[in-house]
Scaffold this active site. Structure first.
Site, PDB file in Angstrom:
ATOM      1  N   HIS A 172       1.072  -1.271  -0.009  1.00 19.87           N
ATOM      2  CA  HIS A 172       0.140  -0.018   0.099  1.00 19.87           C
ATOM      3  C   HIS A 172       0.908   1.340  -0.008  1.00 19.87           C
ATOM      4  CE1 HIS A 172      -3.135  -2.558   2.284  1.00 19.87           C
ATOM      5  NE2 HIS A 172      -2.741  -3.240   1.102  1.00 19.87           N
TER       6      HIS A 172
HETATM    7  C1  FAD Z   1       0.087  -9.348  -1.482  1.00 24.40           C
HETATM    8  C2  FAD Z   1      -0.839  -8.291  -1.920  1.00 24.40           C
HETATM    9  C3  FAD Z   1      -1.999  -7.867  -1.014  1.00 24.40           C
HETATM   10  C4  FAD Z   1      -2.852  -6.774  -1.362  1.00 24.40           C
HETATM   11  N1  FAD Z   1      -3.920  -6.985  -0.622  1.00 24.40           N
HETATM   12  C5  FAD Z   1      -4.699  -5.859  -0.914  1.00 24.40           C
HETATM   13  C6  FAD Z   1      -5.966  -5.697  -0.119  1.00 24.40           C
HETATM   14  O1  FAD Z   1      -6.525  -6.642   0.409  1.00 24.40           O
HETATM   15  N2  FAD Z   1      -6.958  -4.605  -0.389  1.00 24.40           N
HETATM   16  C7  FAD Z   1      -6.550  -3.346  -1.098  1.00 24.40           C
HETATM   17  O2  FAD Z   1      -7.202  -2.282  -1.014  1.00 24.40           O
HETATM   18  N3  FAD Z   1      -5.286  -3.485  -1.772  1.00 24.40           N
HETATM   19  C8  FAD Z   1      -4.402  -4.712  -1.728  1.00 24.40           C
HETATM   20  N4  FAD Z   1      -3.498  -4.744  -2.173  1.00 24.40           N
HETATM   21  C9  FAD Z   1      -3.077  -3.623  -3.017  1.00 24.40           C
HETATM   22  C10 FAD Z   1      -3.782  -3.849  -4.563  1.00 24.40           C
HETATM   23  O3  FAD Z   1      -3.038  -5.020  -5.179  1.00 24.40           O
HETATM   24  C11 FAD Z   1      -3.364  -2.475  -5.371  1.00 24.40           C
HETATM   25  O4  FAD Z   1      -3.744  -1.291  -4.578  1.00 24.40           O
HETATM   26  C12 FAD Z   1      -3.888  -2.486  -6.840  1.00 24.40           C
HETATM   27  O5  FAD Z   1      -3.596  -3.495  -7.606  1.00 24.40           O
HETATM   28  C13 FAD Z   1      -3.460  -1.136  -7.411  1.00 24.40           C
HETATM   29  O6  FAD Z   1      -3.935  -0.985  -8.877  1.00 24.40           O
HETATM   30  P1  FAD Z   1      -3.084  -0.238 -10.075  1.00 24.40           P
HETATM   31  O7  FAD Z   1      -3.882  -0.487 -11.224  1.00 24.40           O
HETATM   32  O8  FAD Z   1      -2.609   0.986  -9.244  1.00 24.40           O
HETATM   33  O9  FAD Z   1      -1.555  -1.295  -9.995  1.00 24.40           O
HETATM   34  P2  FAD Z   1      -1.644  -2.784 -10.479  1.00 24.40           P
HETATM   35  O10 FAD Z   1      -2.916  -3.794 -10.338  1.00 24.40           O
HETATM   36  O11 FAD Z   1      -0.283  -3.345  -9.786  1.00 24.40           O
HETATM   37  O12 FAD Z   1      -1.133  -2.812 -12.002  1.00 24.40           O
HETATM   38  C14 FAD Z   1      -0.014  -1.984 -12.613  1.00 24.40           C
HETATM   39  C15 FAD Z   1       0.414  -2.896 -13.810  1.00 24.40           C
HETATM   40  O13 FAD Z   1       1.347  -1.874 -14.612  1.00 24.40           O
HETATM   41  C16 FAD Z   1       2.569  -2.675 -14.857  1.00 24.40           C
HETATM   42  N5  FAD Z   1       3.548  -1.793 -14.985  1.00 24.40           N
HETATM   43  C17 FAD Z   1       4.348  -1.222 -14.132  1.00 24.40           C
HETATM   44  N6  FAD Z   1       5.322  -0.409 -14.650  1.00 24.40           N
HETATM   45  C18 FAD Z   1       5.226  -0.491 -16.004  1.00 24.40           C
HETATM   46  C19 FAD Z   1       5.834   0.197 -17.105  1.00 24.40           C
HETATM   47  N7  FAD Z   1       6.651   0.929 -17.035  1.00 24.40           N
HETATM   48  N8  FAD Z   1       5.298   0.002 -18.470  1.00 24.40           N
HETATM   49  C20 FAD Z   1       4.282  -1.223 -18.290  1.00 24.40           C
HETATM   50  N9  FAD Z   1       3.573  -1.522 -17.515  1.00 24.40           N
HETATM   51  C21 FAD Z   1       3.990  -1.489 -16.252  1.00 24.40           C
HETATM   52  C22 FAD Z   1       2.609  -3.768 -13.803  1.00 24.40           C
HETATM   53  O14 FAD Z   1       3.221  -4.778 -14.274  1.00 24.40           O
HETATM   54  C23 FAD Z   1       1.270  -4.053 -13.335  1.00 24.40           C
HETATM   55  O15 FAD Z   1       0.702  -5.040 -14.291  1.00 24.40           O
HETATM   56  C24 FAD Z   1      -2.636  -5.796  -1.958  1.00 24.40           C
HETATM   57  C25 FAD Z   1      -1.084  -5.869  -3.050  1.00 24.40           C
HETATM   58  C26 FAD Z   1      -0.407  -7.055  -2.652  1.00 24.40           C
HETATM   59  C27 FAD Z   1       0.900  -7.065  -3.463  1.00 24.40           C
END
Ligand code: FAD
Ligand code: SF4
Lengths: 589, 233
Positions: free
Chosen positions: A518
């Site tokens: 987070h």
């Molecule tokens: C073990 C774990 C448990 C969690 N549990 C919770 C929970 O219970 N409740 C909660 O609210 N949140 C939880 N989270 C957090 C939650 O997963 C994230 O808040 C959420 O996935 C964020 O969404 P996002 O779209 O910002 O990023 P993500 O879903 O991570 O997606 C980002 C994507 O961008 C890609 N990327 C990164 N850099 C680049 C680049 N330069 N070029 C191209 N692609 C790129 C990555 O590979 C990834 O696929 C948890 C996270 C983890 C790891």
């Protein structure tokens, strides 16, 4: 010379939660949308299928689905006087990698933040006076209110398929829900999950003390469900391989189960994997972006992808890194307090008490990612900050997620670490313990921020991002307050023994043990370009055709897991883009 | 004809859940498995003879055979560690391994050694054996069990002086030993799922909805473990 690809209307960087959401929303607007994902393609079959995914070592311990530091990492130091060192293997946080991002392997604790959290500085000043805010605490309002976001929280919860019990519907307090939550317009789409024994024991103890337990809002389906995109979820089977694993049962809300199959049918949407975006390219006048440059791993070459609209959806850390590398927003300077990009990096202040019961068999392997009961009696809007001497709050919960023996072997302090005594201890205590945890806010501080590291480089020769972060007294006082609330609850349950773990005065940030993924701040939103990177619509103040999703927008961390808010903000921004920006592209504020 | 009935009974016998249904077609009793090479005849992929003798001796003290439950040797933990060292983990294949290094940085910064885990074992075993020679007049593997426990305690508590590059040696050894004891047998250890049987972990069953029912409170789960390959114990 970079190869140049055919122009797209929209390029999305990263295909995790927010990338998939913006992908489908903008594809439904009829635009040509391309998502670039640095990692591999991933789907339920074959990547999360039974039985192969039920492999604790591969996924739980060796982080099979997560980012490989070899390809991407940060450096860390505790203060501006230290030399930062690289985060060489994963520990404290576990960023996602590949289609679905961390949305594949999250737990699914799905929260709204409190109304007060979105205008935290104003709330504190109005209720307690500006003088209780420490000089180095740089908390801000978000520039958007809970009421404005409510329809988008609602939509995210109905899209993702959340199981839960409302506590406040349009101002009416509903028994069994969270009475301290902000009003919601309707109940959750699914009833709460069934609950394991540990959670029910906590619920009964909290009830007996006059507190207000409610089931955790869960992105694990409690029944069969179909969402607005026609995607289907099946009821969670408590497989005990949830957090860190992809769901083998189509039950955990994820980009895969909730969006991607529907999105892939849109012929105006496409995505490319193993394509890491290196930089957002700006037009000569610096006022707009022309597209992005990425590394095509299969071809082994750099590619320029022109696009009219750039959506950063690469997770908080990578969005900030890309903005710093692309010179989007002025980099934050902790000495002067000026500049914005990288400002207000914050994390999560958690603690917990383990309880051991000789005579209770918890069957710990019976677990779901978001199983459990919570209380919000010590939430941000319930605490007198002036009287208690800190700003912040926590929710407190108990719930069993898994009984995987490498990671989840909780033992009383008198059991030795190895040898015959250890072997005896694991037999005696496996399945005989539970824990009560606090999950709390983390304020923003003048010297907690992100910038580019002067020494360490990534595989493309670019500077790694540097994290400057440590725990501060305010937040340690907050977690110690939670300890004083949790221990009496634990004692009232009459365990054979119990042990607490909360940060004490002087605690320093430790990169080794897993804490949470987070990470927040660095691309913060707000109503003033001098103090925020993004305006209230997640639009880059300086370059109006760049929007950045994710928890980077949080000006300080909320007391909850971030994704519910990340999801609501993404729908809020998507609506502003669709209704207001596309008809007339310009700075929206 | 009778196949169908047979499979139904068997499915009920297993769990009734999705996992049970899938397993009914692949589950094989352990007795039907081909026995692996006996540990004494196993040819290590990564470790040399002296190192292998150390791994055998040290894991046997970290998780000894005496008392209830299997020890590290019965569960083939040394095979697991050898395979890990020869593979991605031992080679730090996914870690950020670019300099400059500061191996003596505060432990809060996490792993800062320029060496891979496999190299830390190599250097650590050699330094620790030297220490054993000086303090106990023999290499670790040749000491009696009490002296081995004493030496391991000294290593654990930091009394054995090690170069900062090697300071994670004991933590790695202990962590990998527990991993080999508890991980799915496909990784080379946890032979016959003996550690899972011992503590009562059902392995890869992964389907427990009915066990959230309050009628199951405090009732020990009745079924033994299954592995990813479909073995039952
Ligand atoms: C073990 C774990 C448990 C969690 N549990 C919770 C929970 O219970 N409740 C909660 O609210 N949140 C939880 N989270 C957090 C939650 O997963 C994230 O808040 C959420 O996935 C964020 O969404 P996002 O779209 O910002 O990023 P993500 O879903 O991570 O997606 C980002 C994507 O961008 C890609 N990327 C990164 N850099 C680049 C680049 N330069 N070029 C191209 N692609 C790129 C990555 O590979 C990834 O696929 C948890 C996270 C983890 C790891
Ligand atoms: S606990 Fe439920 S939601 Fe989580 S992975 Fe297992 S079946 Fe899926």
């Amino acid at each position: 010379m970079a190869r140049e690809e055919k122009r797209k209307d929209v390029v999305i960087v990263g295909l995790g939660w927010t990338g998939a959401m913006l992908g489908i929303e903008l594809a439904d607007e009829g635009l040509e949308v391309l998502a670039l994902e640095r990692g591999p393609d991933r789907d339920t079959v074959p990547d999360f299928q039974y039985p192969d995914v039920a492999d604790e070592l591969k996924y739980g311990v060796r982080y099979g689905f997560m980012q490989k530091p070899k390809n991407s990492t940060v450096t860390m130091r505790h203060n501006t006087g230290e030399t930062a060192l690289p985060y060489r293997h994963l520990g404290s946080f576990l960023p996602g990698d590949g289609v679905g991002g961390a949305g594949v392997h999250w737990n699914g604790h799905n929260w709204r933040a409190m109304a007060e959290e979105f205008r935290l500085r104003s709330y504190v000043e109005e209720e307690f006076g500006a003088d209780i805010i420490p000089d180095d605490m740089t908390i801000q309002d978000w520039g958007v209110t809970y009421d404005e976001l409510e329809p988008h929280f609602d939509r995210f919860e109905y899209m993702a398929g959340i199981s839960g019990q409302a506590g406040n519907i349009n101002g009416e307090i509903i028994p069994g829900g969270n009475p301290f939550e902000a009003p919601r317009s309707r109940d959750y789409p699914m009833p709460p999950l069934a609950q394991t024994l540990d959670g029910r024991m906590f619920r009964d103890a909290a009830d007996a003390m006059g507190l207000h337990p409610f089931p955790r809002p869960a992105a694990n389906a409690s029944e069969a469900y179909v969402n607005e995109y026609g995607m289907q979820l099946g009821p969670c089977n408590y497989c005990g391989f949830c957090e860190r694993f992809g769901c083998l049962n189509y039950s955990k809300s994820s980009p895969q189960t909730c969006i991607l199959d529907a999105l892939k049918r849109r012929t105006n949407f496409s995505y490319r994997t193993h394509c890491e975006v290196l930089k957002v390219e700006k037009a000569a006048d610096g006022k707009t972006a022309t597209g992005v440059t990425y590394w095509d791993e299969k071809a082994g070459e750099e590619v320029f992808q022109p696009a009219d609209l750039v959506i950063l959806a690469a997770y908080q850390l990578h969005n900030v890194h890309l903005m710093l590398l692309s010179e989007l927003g002025e980099p934050y300077n902790p000495q002067t307090g000026e500049g914005v990009t990288g400002k207000n990096y914050a994390y999560q202040m958690n603690g917990g008490t383990a309880l051991f019961f000789e005579d209770v068999d918890f069957n710990p392997f019976v677990g779901a990612g978001s199983n459990g009961y919570c209380i919000d009696d010590y939430a941000i809007n319930q605490i007198d900050f002036a009287a208690e001497g800190f700003i912040g709050g926590s929710y407190i919960s108990a719930g069993q997620f898994n009984g995987q023996p490498i990671r989840s072997m909780r033992l009383p302090g008198d059991v030795p670490k190895w040898g015959a005594g250890w072997k005896e201890g694991i037999k005696k205590w496996y399945g005989h313990s539970m824990s009560i945890g606090s999950h709390g806010s983390n304020m923003a501080y003048r010297d907690c921020y992100l910038d580019l590291d002067p020494t360490y480089k990534d595989q493309h020769g670019r500077p790694l991002m540097r994290m400057t972060f440590d725990w501060k007294d305010n937040d340690i006082r907050m977690t110690q307050f939670m300890r004083r609330k949790i221990e009496p609850i634990a004692q009232s349950m009459n365990p054979t023994s119990w042990a607490s773990g909360y940060k004490d005065a002087g605690a320093k940030y430790d990169l080794r043990p897993y804490q949470t993924t987070h990470n927040v701040g660095g691309t913060i939103m707000g109503d003033d370009p001098k103090t925020s990177v993004l305006n209230r619509y997640l639009q880059c103040w300086d370059v109006h055709n760049v929007f950045a999703m994710g928890a980077g927008a949080f000006p300080q961390n909320i007391q909850y897991n971030p994704t519910g808010v990340v999801g609501a903000l993404a729908y809020w921004a998507a609506e502003a883009i669709r209704k207001d920006y596309l008809p007339n592209p310009r700075p929206l504020v | 004809m009778s196949t169908r009935d047979f499979r139904t009974t068997r499915r009920q016998f297993l769990t009734g859940g999705a996992a049970g249904a899938a397993l009914s077609t692949v589950a094989r009793p352990l007795a039907a498995q081909e026995p692996p090479v006996p540990l004494e005849q196993y040819r290590a992929e990564y470790f040399n003879a002296a190192e292998w003798a150390f791994i055998m001796a040290a894991t046997a003290r970290l998780i000894p055979a005496d008392g209830d439950g299997p020890g590290a040797l019965e569960t083939r933990v040394p095979v697991f560690i050898d395979r890990e060292m020869a593979g991605e983990f031992g080679q730090a294949a996914t870690w950020y391994m670019e300099g400059p290094y500061q191996p003596d940085a505060a432990p809060l910064f996490g792993y800062q050694s320029p060496l891979t885990p496999a190299e830390v074992y190599r250097g650590g075993i050699s330094a620790f054996n030297d220490w054993c020679e000086r303090h106990h007049d023999a290499a670790f593997a040749d000491l009696d069990a009490d002296a081995q426990d004493e030496a391991l305690s000294a290593l654990d508590s930091g009394e054995v002086p090690l170069e900062p590059e090697l300071r994670d040696f004991f933590d790695l050894l202990l962590q990998n030993t527990k991993e080999g004891y508890f991980a799915d047998p496909k990784h080379g250890g946890n032979h016959e799922m003996a550690s899972w049987v011992y503590i009562g972990f059902p392995g890869a069953r992964a389907s427990f909805l009915e066990w959230t029912d309050p009628s199951k409170d405090n009732v020990p789960y009745p079924l033994g473990p299954v592995s990813i390959a479909g073995e039952r114990a």
